[in-house]
Enzyme design. Structure first.
Site, PDB file in Angstrom:
ATOM      1  CG  HIS A  44      -1.921   0.973   1.377  1.00 37.07           C
ATOM      2  ND1 HIS A  44      -1.691   2.292   1.697  1.00 37.07           N
ATOM      3  CD2 HIS A  44      -3.267   0.858   1.226  1.00 37.07           C
ATOM      4  CE1 HIS A  44      -2.845   2.940   1.738  1.00 37.07           C
ATOM      5  NE2 HIS A  44      -3.825   2.100   1.449  1.00 37.07           N
ATOM      6  CG  ASP A  51       0.526  -2.253   6.023  1.00 37.17           C
ATOM      7  OD1 ASP A  51      -0.424  -2.381   6.819  1.00 37.17           O
ATOM      8  OD2 ASP A  51       0.439  -1.613   4.956  1.00 37.17           O
ATOM      9  CD  GLN A  90      -6.862  -4.465   4.232  1.00 38.53           C
ATOM     10  OE1 GLN A  90      -7.786  -5.219   4.553  1.00 38.53           O
ATOM     11  NE2 GLN A  90      -7.056  -3.214   3.871  1.00 38.53           N
ATOM     12  CE  LYS A 116      -7.166   0.071   6.272  1.00 37.66           C
ATOM     13  NZ  LYS A 116      -7.781   0.616   5.054  1.00 37.66           N
ATOM     14  CB  CYS A 128      -3.674   3.202  -1.567  1.00 36.64           C
ATOM     15  SG  CYS A 128      -4.878   4.476  -1.234  1.00 36.64           S
TER      16      CYS A 128
END
Ligand SMILES: Cc1ncc(COP(=O)(O)O)c(C=O)c1O
Ligand SMILES: Cc1ncc(COP(=O)(O)O)c(C=O)c1O
Lengths: 425, 149, 425, 149
Positions: free
Chosen positions: A138, A215, A218, A241, A381
């Site tokens: 991202h 990261d 997700q 999220k 993104c």
């Protein structure tokens, strides 16, 4: 992937999310398939935040009166609960405004290290040093590192992708080498759904003494994640999220690293001693939380963690896997539809990006929108990733615990309708 | 939602059979524009002659709206003075930013009136304006280049 | 100060703030005198945020479906409303996480300018350059500038205070000189209440080509402020101090400056073109809003602006002036109490900091807390200011539109009680 | 709220008549500690002798709680072995962080039990621990200095 957990009662659960019962575009029931961008919030989270604001709102860590005590307790309780949720001690969690700020915080700490004194030396990067990312990042975990390189003269390198949309680790030992200072990589791709193997990357990074930045935007919302177990040095994730409010992000950093790291944003609440000439700084996490914090948002995050915990992250993961097992063949089975990312469901989250021959993603999205189906269109993104997949853009459906199989069907039908409308099927 | 209100026949026709597509020589200035949210892009060249738009040629990738509106653009401005072209552009921009509240003037916008439905979808307005922004930018560079003719 | 505006109906207004009717410490009615730290939120603001989350929550500036349109509209409406409120066009307002981030954004843009290309040249600072602040700054408008100096080799200078707690402008022309690149100063002191004259400082800064940064955290919530009229280059303020949610801050920057300024936080939503090698950036304000924004918080800010506008900022200012005119003599009249800051009420906001001979502020605060009165004790993030006033710490009462004269009386009585309890009266 | 539950007589006595106040020579190590939220500070010196705390001297500014607890500290640790002193410190820290749920042991804490009420006010716990943190820090430096005697 635990598949033995009791299945979710999605209908009951949906009742907690007021927005899911609304209609859009002339009465179409909302089919919300953009949780990868931002999730919806259950009443429990909205109520927790409101209750806090109606009873205990006050400055945190600054006041000595009863409201301020209550506010501080609520804020720190949220930190502690969130820490338990991801396998971290409270001192290892920094509240930021979003995950993006978390990555920037680490990136800036590194470019600030050059002028921050001897304690910070291990974070210094400069010409000859290398920073490694991947081609599936991202922008939030790419651009800040490009910028560090621009500021310091370090070099950016990256791991590429395999044909089937997984990380190409064949040259890991070459790309991550003695010159590498940081390896920043995504846990689960927000486009491909690919879940990356953390262990070999962390192992190699440790061999060469590089820091790892995960990261986890997700992954944390969608299944059990334990940062300590994963062995990464830093990680970020995005509460909005995972059913929590916007306006708050989380950075995890191993304690001894946060303790040695120079500050990023400076101002109130992060200081130890201030004179006009010179300032010293508080220990972490305060050192990295300058200014008035996102108080009620942290309270909301705590409530979201409680909510997800009571549902059970194993069950969330199992449920989403079920949706994936329907969505992937459902979409792949449509002639002219090309899935980005792994074609099989192993090590893959319930995010499915795809392209439709002859129908631009924007146009497909418009048809889906007219049917009440909210998907994301564009590069999400992750522009370099799309370039690597040889498409300018894609359509992305991302599922969450409140989605059900009928919504997968609606998506598949909608894609066929888009093809029909644009005369390609 | 009425999908047809956005995707008027005229738009789909221009999309399938774009006018003036392809990059041509000679040209005075070229502009590359991109829509950062979706990656759609256009490269557009203008050839000016004696204060008039002599030719527009372009290449790009994008959705039906951006492709069709660039095609309509060429119909509307080629052969007209720069001043006339800018008046037309202003009318088109006003229509697109009008949230469906602006009544388009068919005498000025011709096929461009078909985009009235798009104006109700703010996320698509940028698509409809992509080619026009490239035109504006290219003309202003051409001006700066001293309008070589 | 307009004194002709119709007086506020405080009782009616208080009904909008649920928290104000709670009790603390065994049934004492809450007397909230810490709005300088953070304000309370009216039902109108809480409702607006909740309504948004229950009906239109979606990613902003990224989605093309109906919810996303609504969310983007709500977010941008809030920006436009806030702009009108402070005399700025929407493109001149950047949403940050707090005011502190706003100052840091400008400060980092300046230290990043050295490696950001020719457009950014006017922001470059380095050895030989000077940055000017004042001795009454909140740490938020001091420490970031110290850090810029540390990073770049520039020199920090400052304007001092007069005996009566105003800015000493006698050496303005010397302190702000040809070497000065930035003059950062507070509009209204969060401790002294002093309202600083903006005009002579801006005039001098312009003479020497320095940029001005106004810390308007304590002015925007309390009276009419127009940045364009004030002529400053940048300004920051803190929505949570003006009835709006926490987790959002506002940076104002003159359009041509924001347009030339390099980015600060980088990541999604602030880019133009991204490749693995290189990124270009969107125009302002997007360039400065990396990552998922504080969407519902912006909506809450819009509602707070609507609320304050409907009350009328003139009337807010007049009401607070009334409270000040009671509080200042009330406290100053107690033997052993020493007021920090101006003894008269001209150019002075309704924030009163004071010290009590023989009673430490923490102890006084505890007595007040036991009476239900919430004040702030300590250095209020203005440590150098306290050193300049020759006290280690102080007690601060800060009033807002929902406070009334009976609360001033309660404070004065409470201070006497503290003296009695500690045997100094 | 019962103000007296926090401000016990013992605390006020120590505040008004602090024990061992003032900075003295000789000393093995000195620690400066500050409470960043209120600016309260203490400078504290320890003199160790043969594994025992021979003297503690200090200077500082602060509220009644921080001043009194430092005074109580000197009573509790001077003349004791470092090990005993650390046991006492642990008990005091546990009491203070106990949110009013920890029952203090008067045999160990003596006058320190008076701080039980303070533990209910989290914002004041740092005040009560300020001197103790200085003590801990100074002893550890003294250890590092090789306990010059
Ligand atoms: C004068 C002043 N400047 C800056 C700030 C910092 O604002 P924030 O904490 O919202 O970043 C405050 C309040 O804390 C303030 O009163
Ligand atoms: C993989 C990934 N990383 C980073 C981000 C950035 O998170 P945020 O926008 O909350 O900063 C996102 C979501 O936008 C994401 O999906």
């Amino acid at each position: 992937m635990t598949t033995t957990a009791a299945p979710l009662d999605v209908a009951a659960l949906r009742a907690d999310f007021p927005i899911l019962s609304r209609t859009v575009r002339d009465g179409k029931p909302l089919v919300y398939l953009d949780s990868g961008a931002t999730s919806q919030r259950p009443t429990q989270v909205l109520d927790a935040e409101r209750r806090f604001l109606e009873t205990s709102n006050a400055p945190v860590h600054r006041g000595a009166y009863q409201l301020a005590e209550e506010a501080t307790d609520a804020y720190e309780y949220a930190r502690a609960r969130t820490g338990e949720f991801v396998g971290a001690s409270p001192q290892e969690l920094v509240f930021t405004k979003n995950a993006t700020e978390g990555v920037n915080l680490v990136a800036y700490a590194m470019s600030n290290a050059a002028t921050a004194g001897p304690e910070a030396e291990r974070f210094v990067v400069g010409p000859g040093d290398e920073i490694v990312v991947t081609e599936m990042e991202h922008h939030a975990n790419l651009v800040p590192w490009q910028q560090v390189c621009q500021r310091t003269g370090a070099t950016l390198r990256w791991l590429g992708l395999t044909e089937d949309g997984r990380l190409d680790l064949s040259d890991l030992d070459e790309v991550v080498n003695e010159r590498t200072k940081v390896v920043a990589f995504v846990h689960q791709s927000n486009v491909l759904g690919t879940v990356n193997p953390v262990e070999p990357i962390v192992r190699r990074a440790r061999q060469v003494g590089a820091l790892t930045v995960l990261d986890a935007c997700q992954s944390v919302p969608h299944g059990p994640v334990d940062f300590r177990e994963l062995g990464v040095d830093f990680a970020v994730f995005a509460p909005h999220k995972m059913l929590a409010p916007s306006g708050i992000g989380v950075l995890y950093g191993r304690r001894e690293l946060l303790e040695a790291m120079p500050p990023f944003l400076t101002g109130g609440s992060m200081i130890e001693l201030v004179t006009m000439e010179r300032t010293t700084f508080a220990p972490p996490p305060q050192r990295f939380e300058a200014g008035s914090p996102m108080t009620s948002q942290a309270v909301g995050l705590g409530a979201a963690v409680d909510y997800l915990t009571s549902v059970g992250m194993d069950r969330v993961a199992a449920h989403e896997h079920l949706l994936l097992e329907a969505a992937l063949p459902g979409l792949a089975g449509i002639p002219g539809v090309r899935i980005l990312g792994p074609a099989d469901t192993t090590d893959r989250g319930a995010t499915v990006a795809f392209a439709i021959d002859g129908v631009h993603p924007h146009d497909a999205g418009q048809v889906l929108d007219s049917l009440g189906i909210a998907v994301r269109v564009g590069h999400h993104c992750a522009w370099p990733l799309h370039r690597a997949c040889h498409v300018p853009a894609s359509i992305r459906a991302s599922f969450y615990l409140y989605n059900d199989l009928s919504e997968v069907d609606a998506l598949v039908d909608g894609v066929r309708e888009a093809q029909r409308f644009f005369g390609v099927a | 939602m009425n999908l047809e209100s956005m995707y008027q026949e005229i738009i789909l026709d221009h999309y399938k059979n774009p006018h003036g597509r392809g990059l041509r020589e000679p040209f005075d200035a070229e502009s590359f524009q991109v829509n950062p949210t979706c990656g759609d892009e256009v490269t557009l060249r203008v050839k000016l002659n004696d204060g008039k738009v002599a030719d527009i040629s372009y290449e790009g990738q994008g959705c039906s709206i951006s492709q069709a509106s660039t095609s309509v653009l060429t119909d509307l401005v080629v052969g007209h003075t720069v001043e006339e072209a800018f008046t037309t552009m202003d009318a088109f921009v006003e229509l697109m930013q009008g949230r469906g509240q602006v009544e388009p003037d068919e005498d000025v916008l011709e096929d461009g009136v078909a985009f009235a439905g798009v104006a109700k979808y703010p996320a698509r307005v940028k698509c409809a304006l992509l080619g026009w922004m490239a035109f504006k930018d290219a003309v202003s560079s051409a001006g700066a280049n001293g309008e070589a003719s």
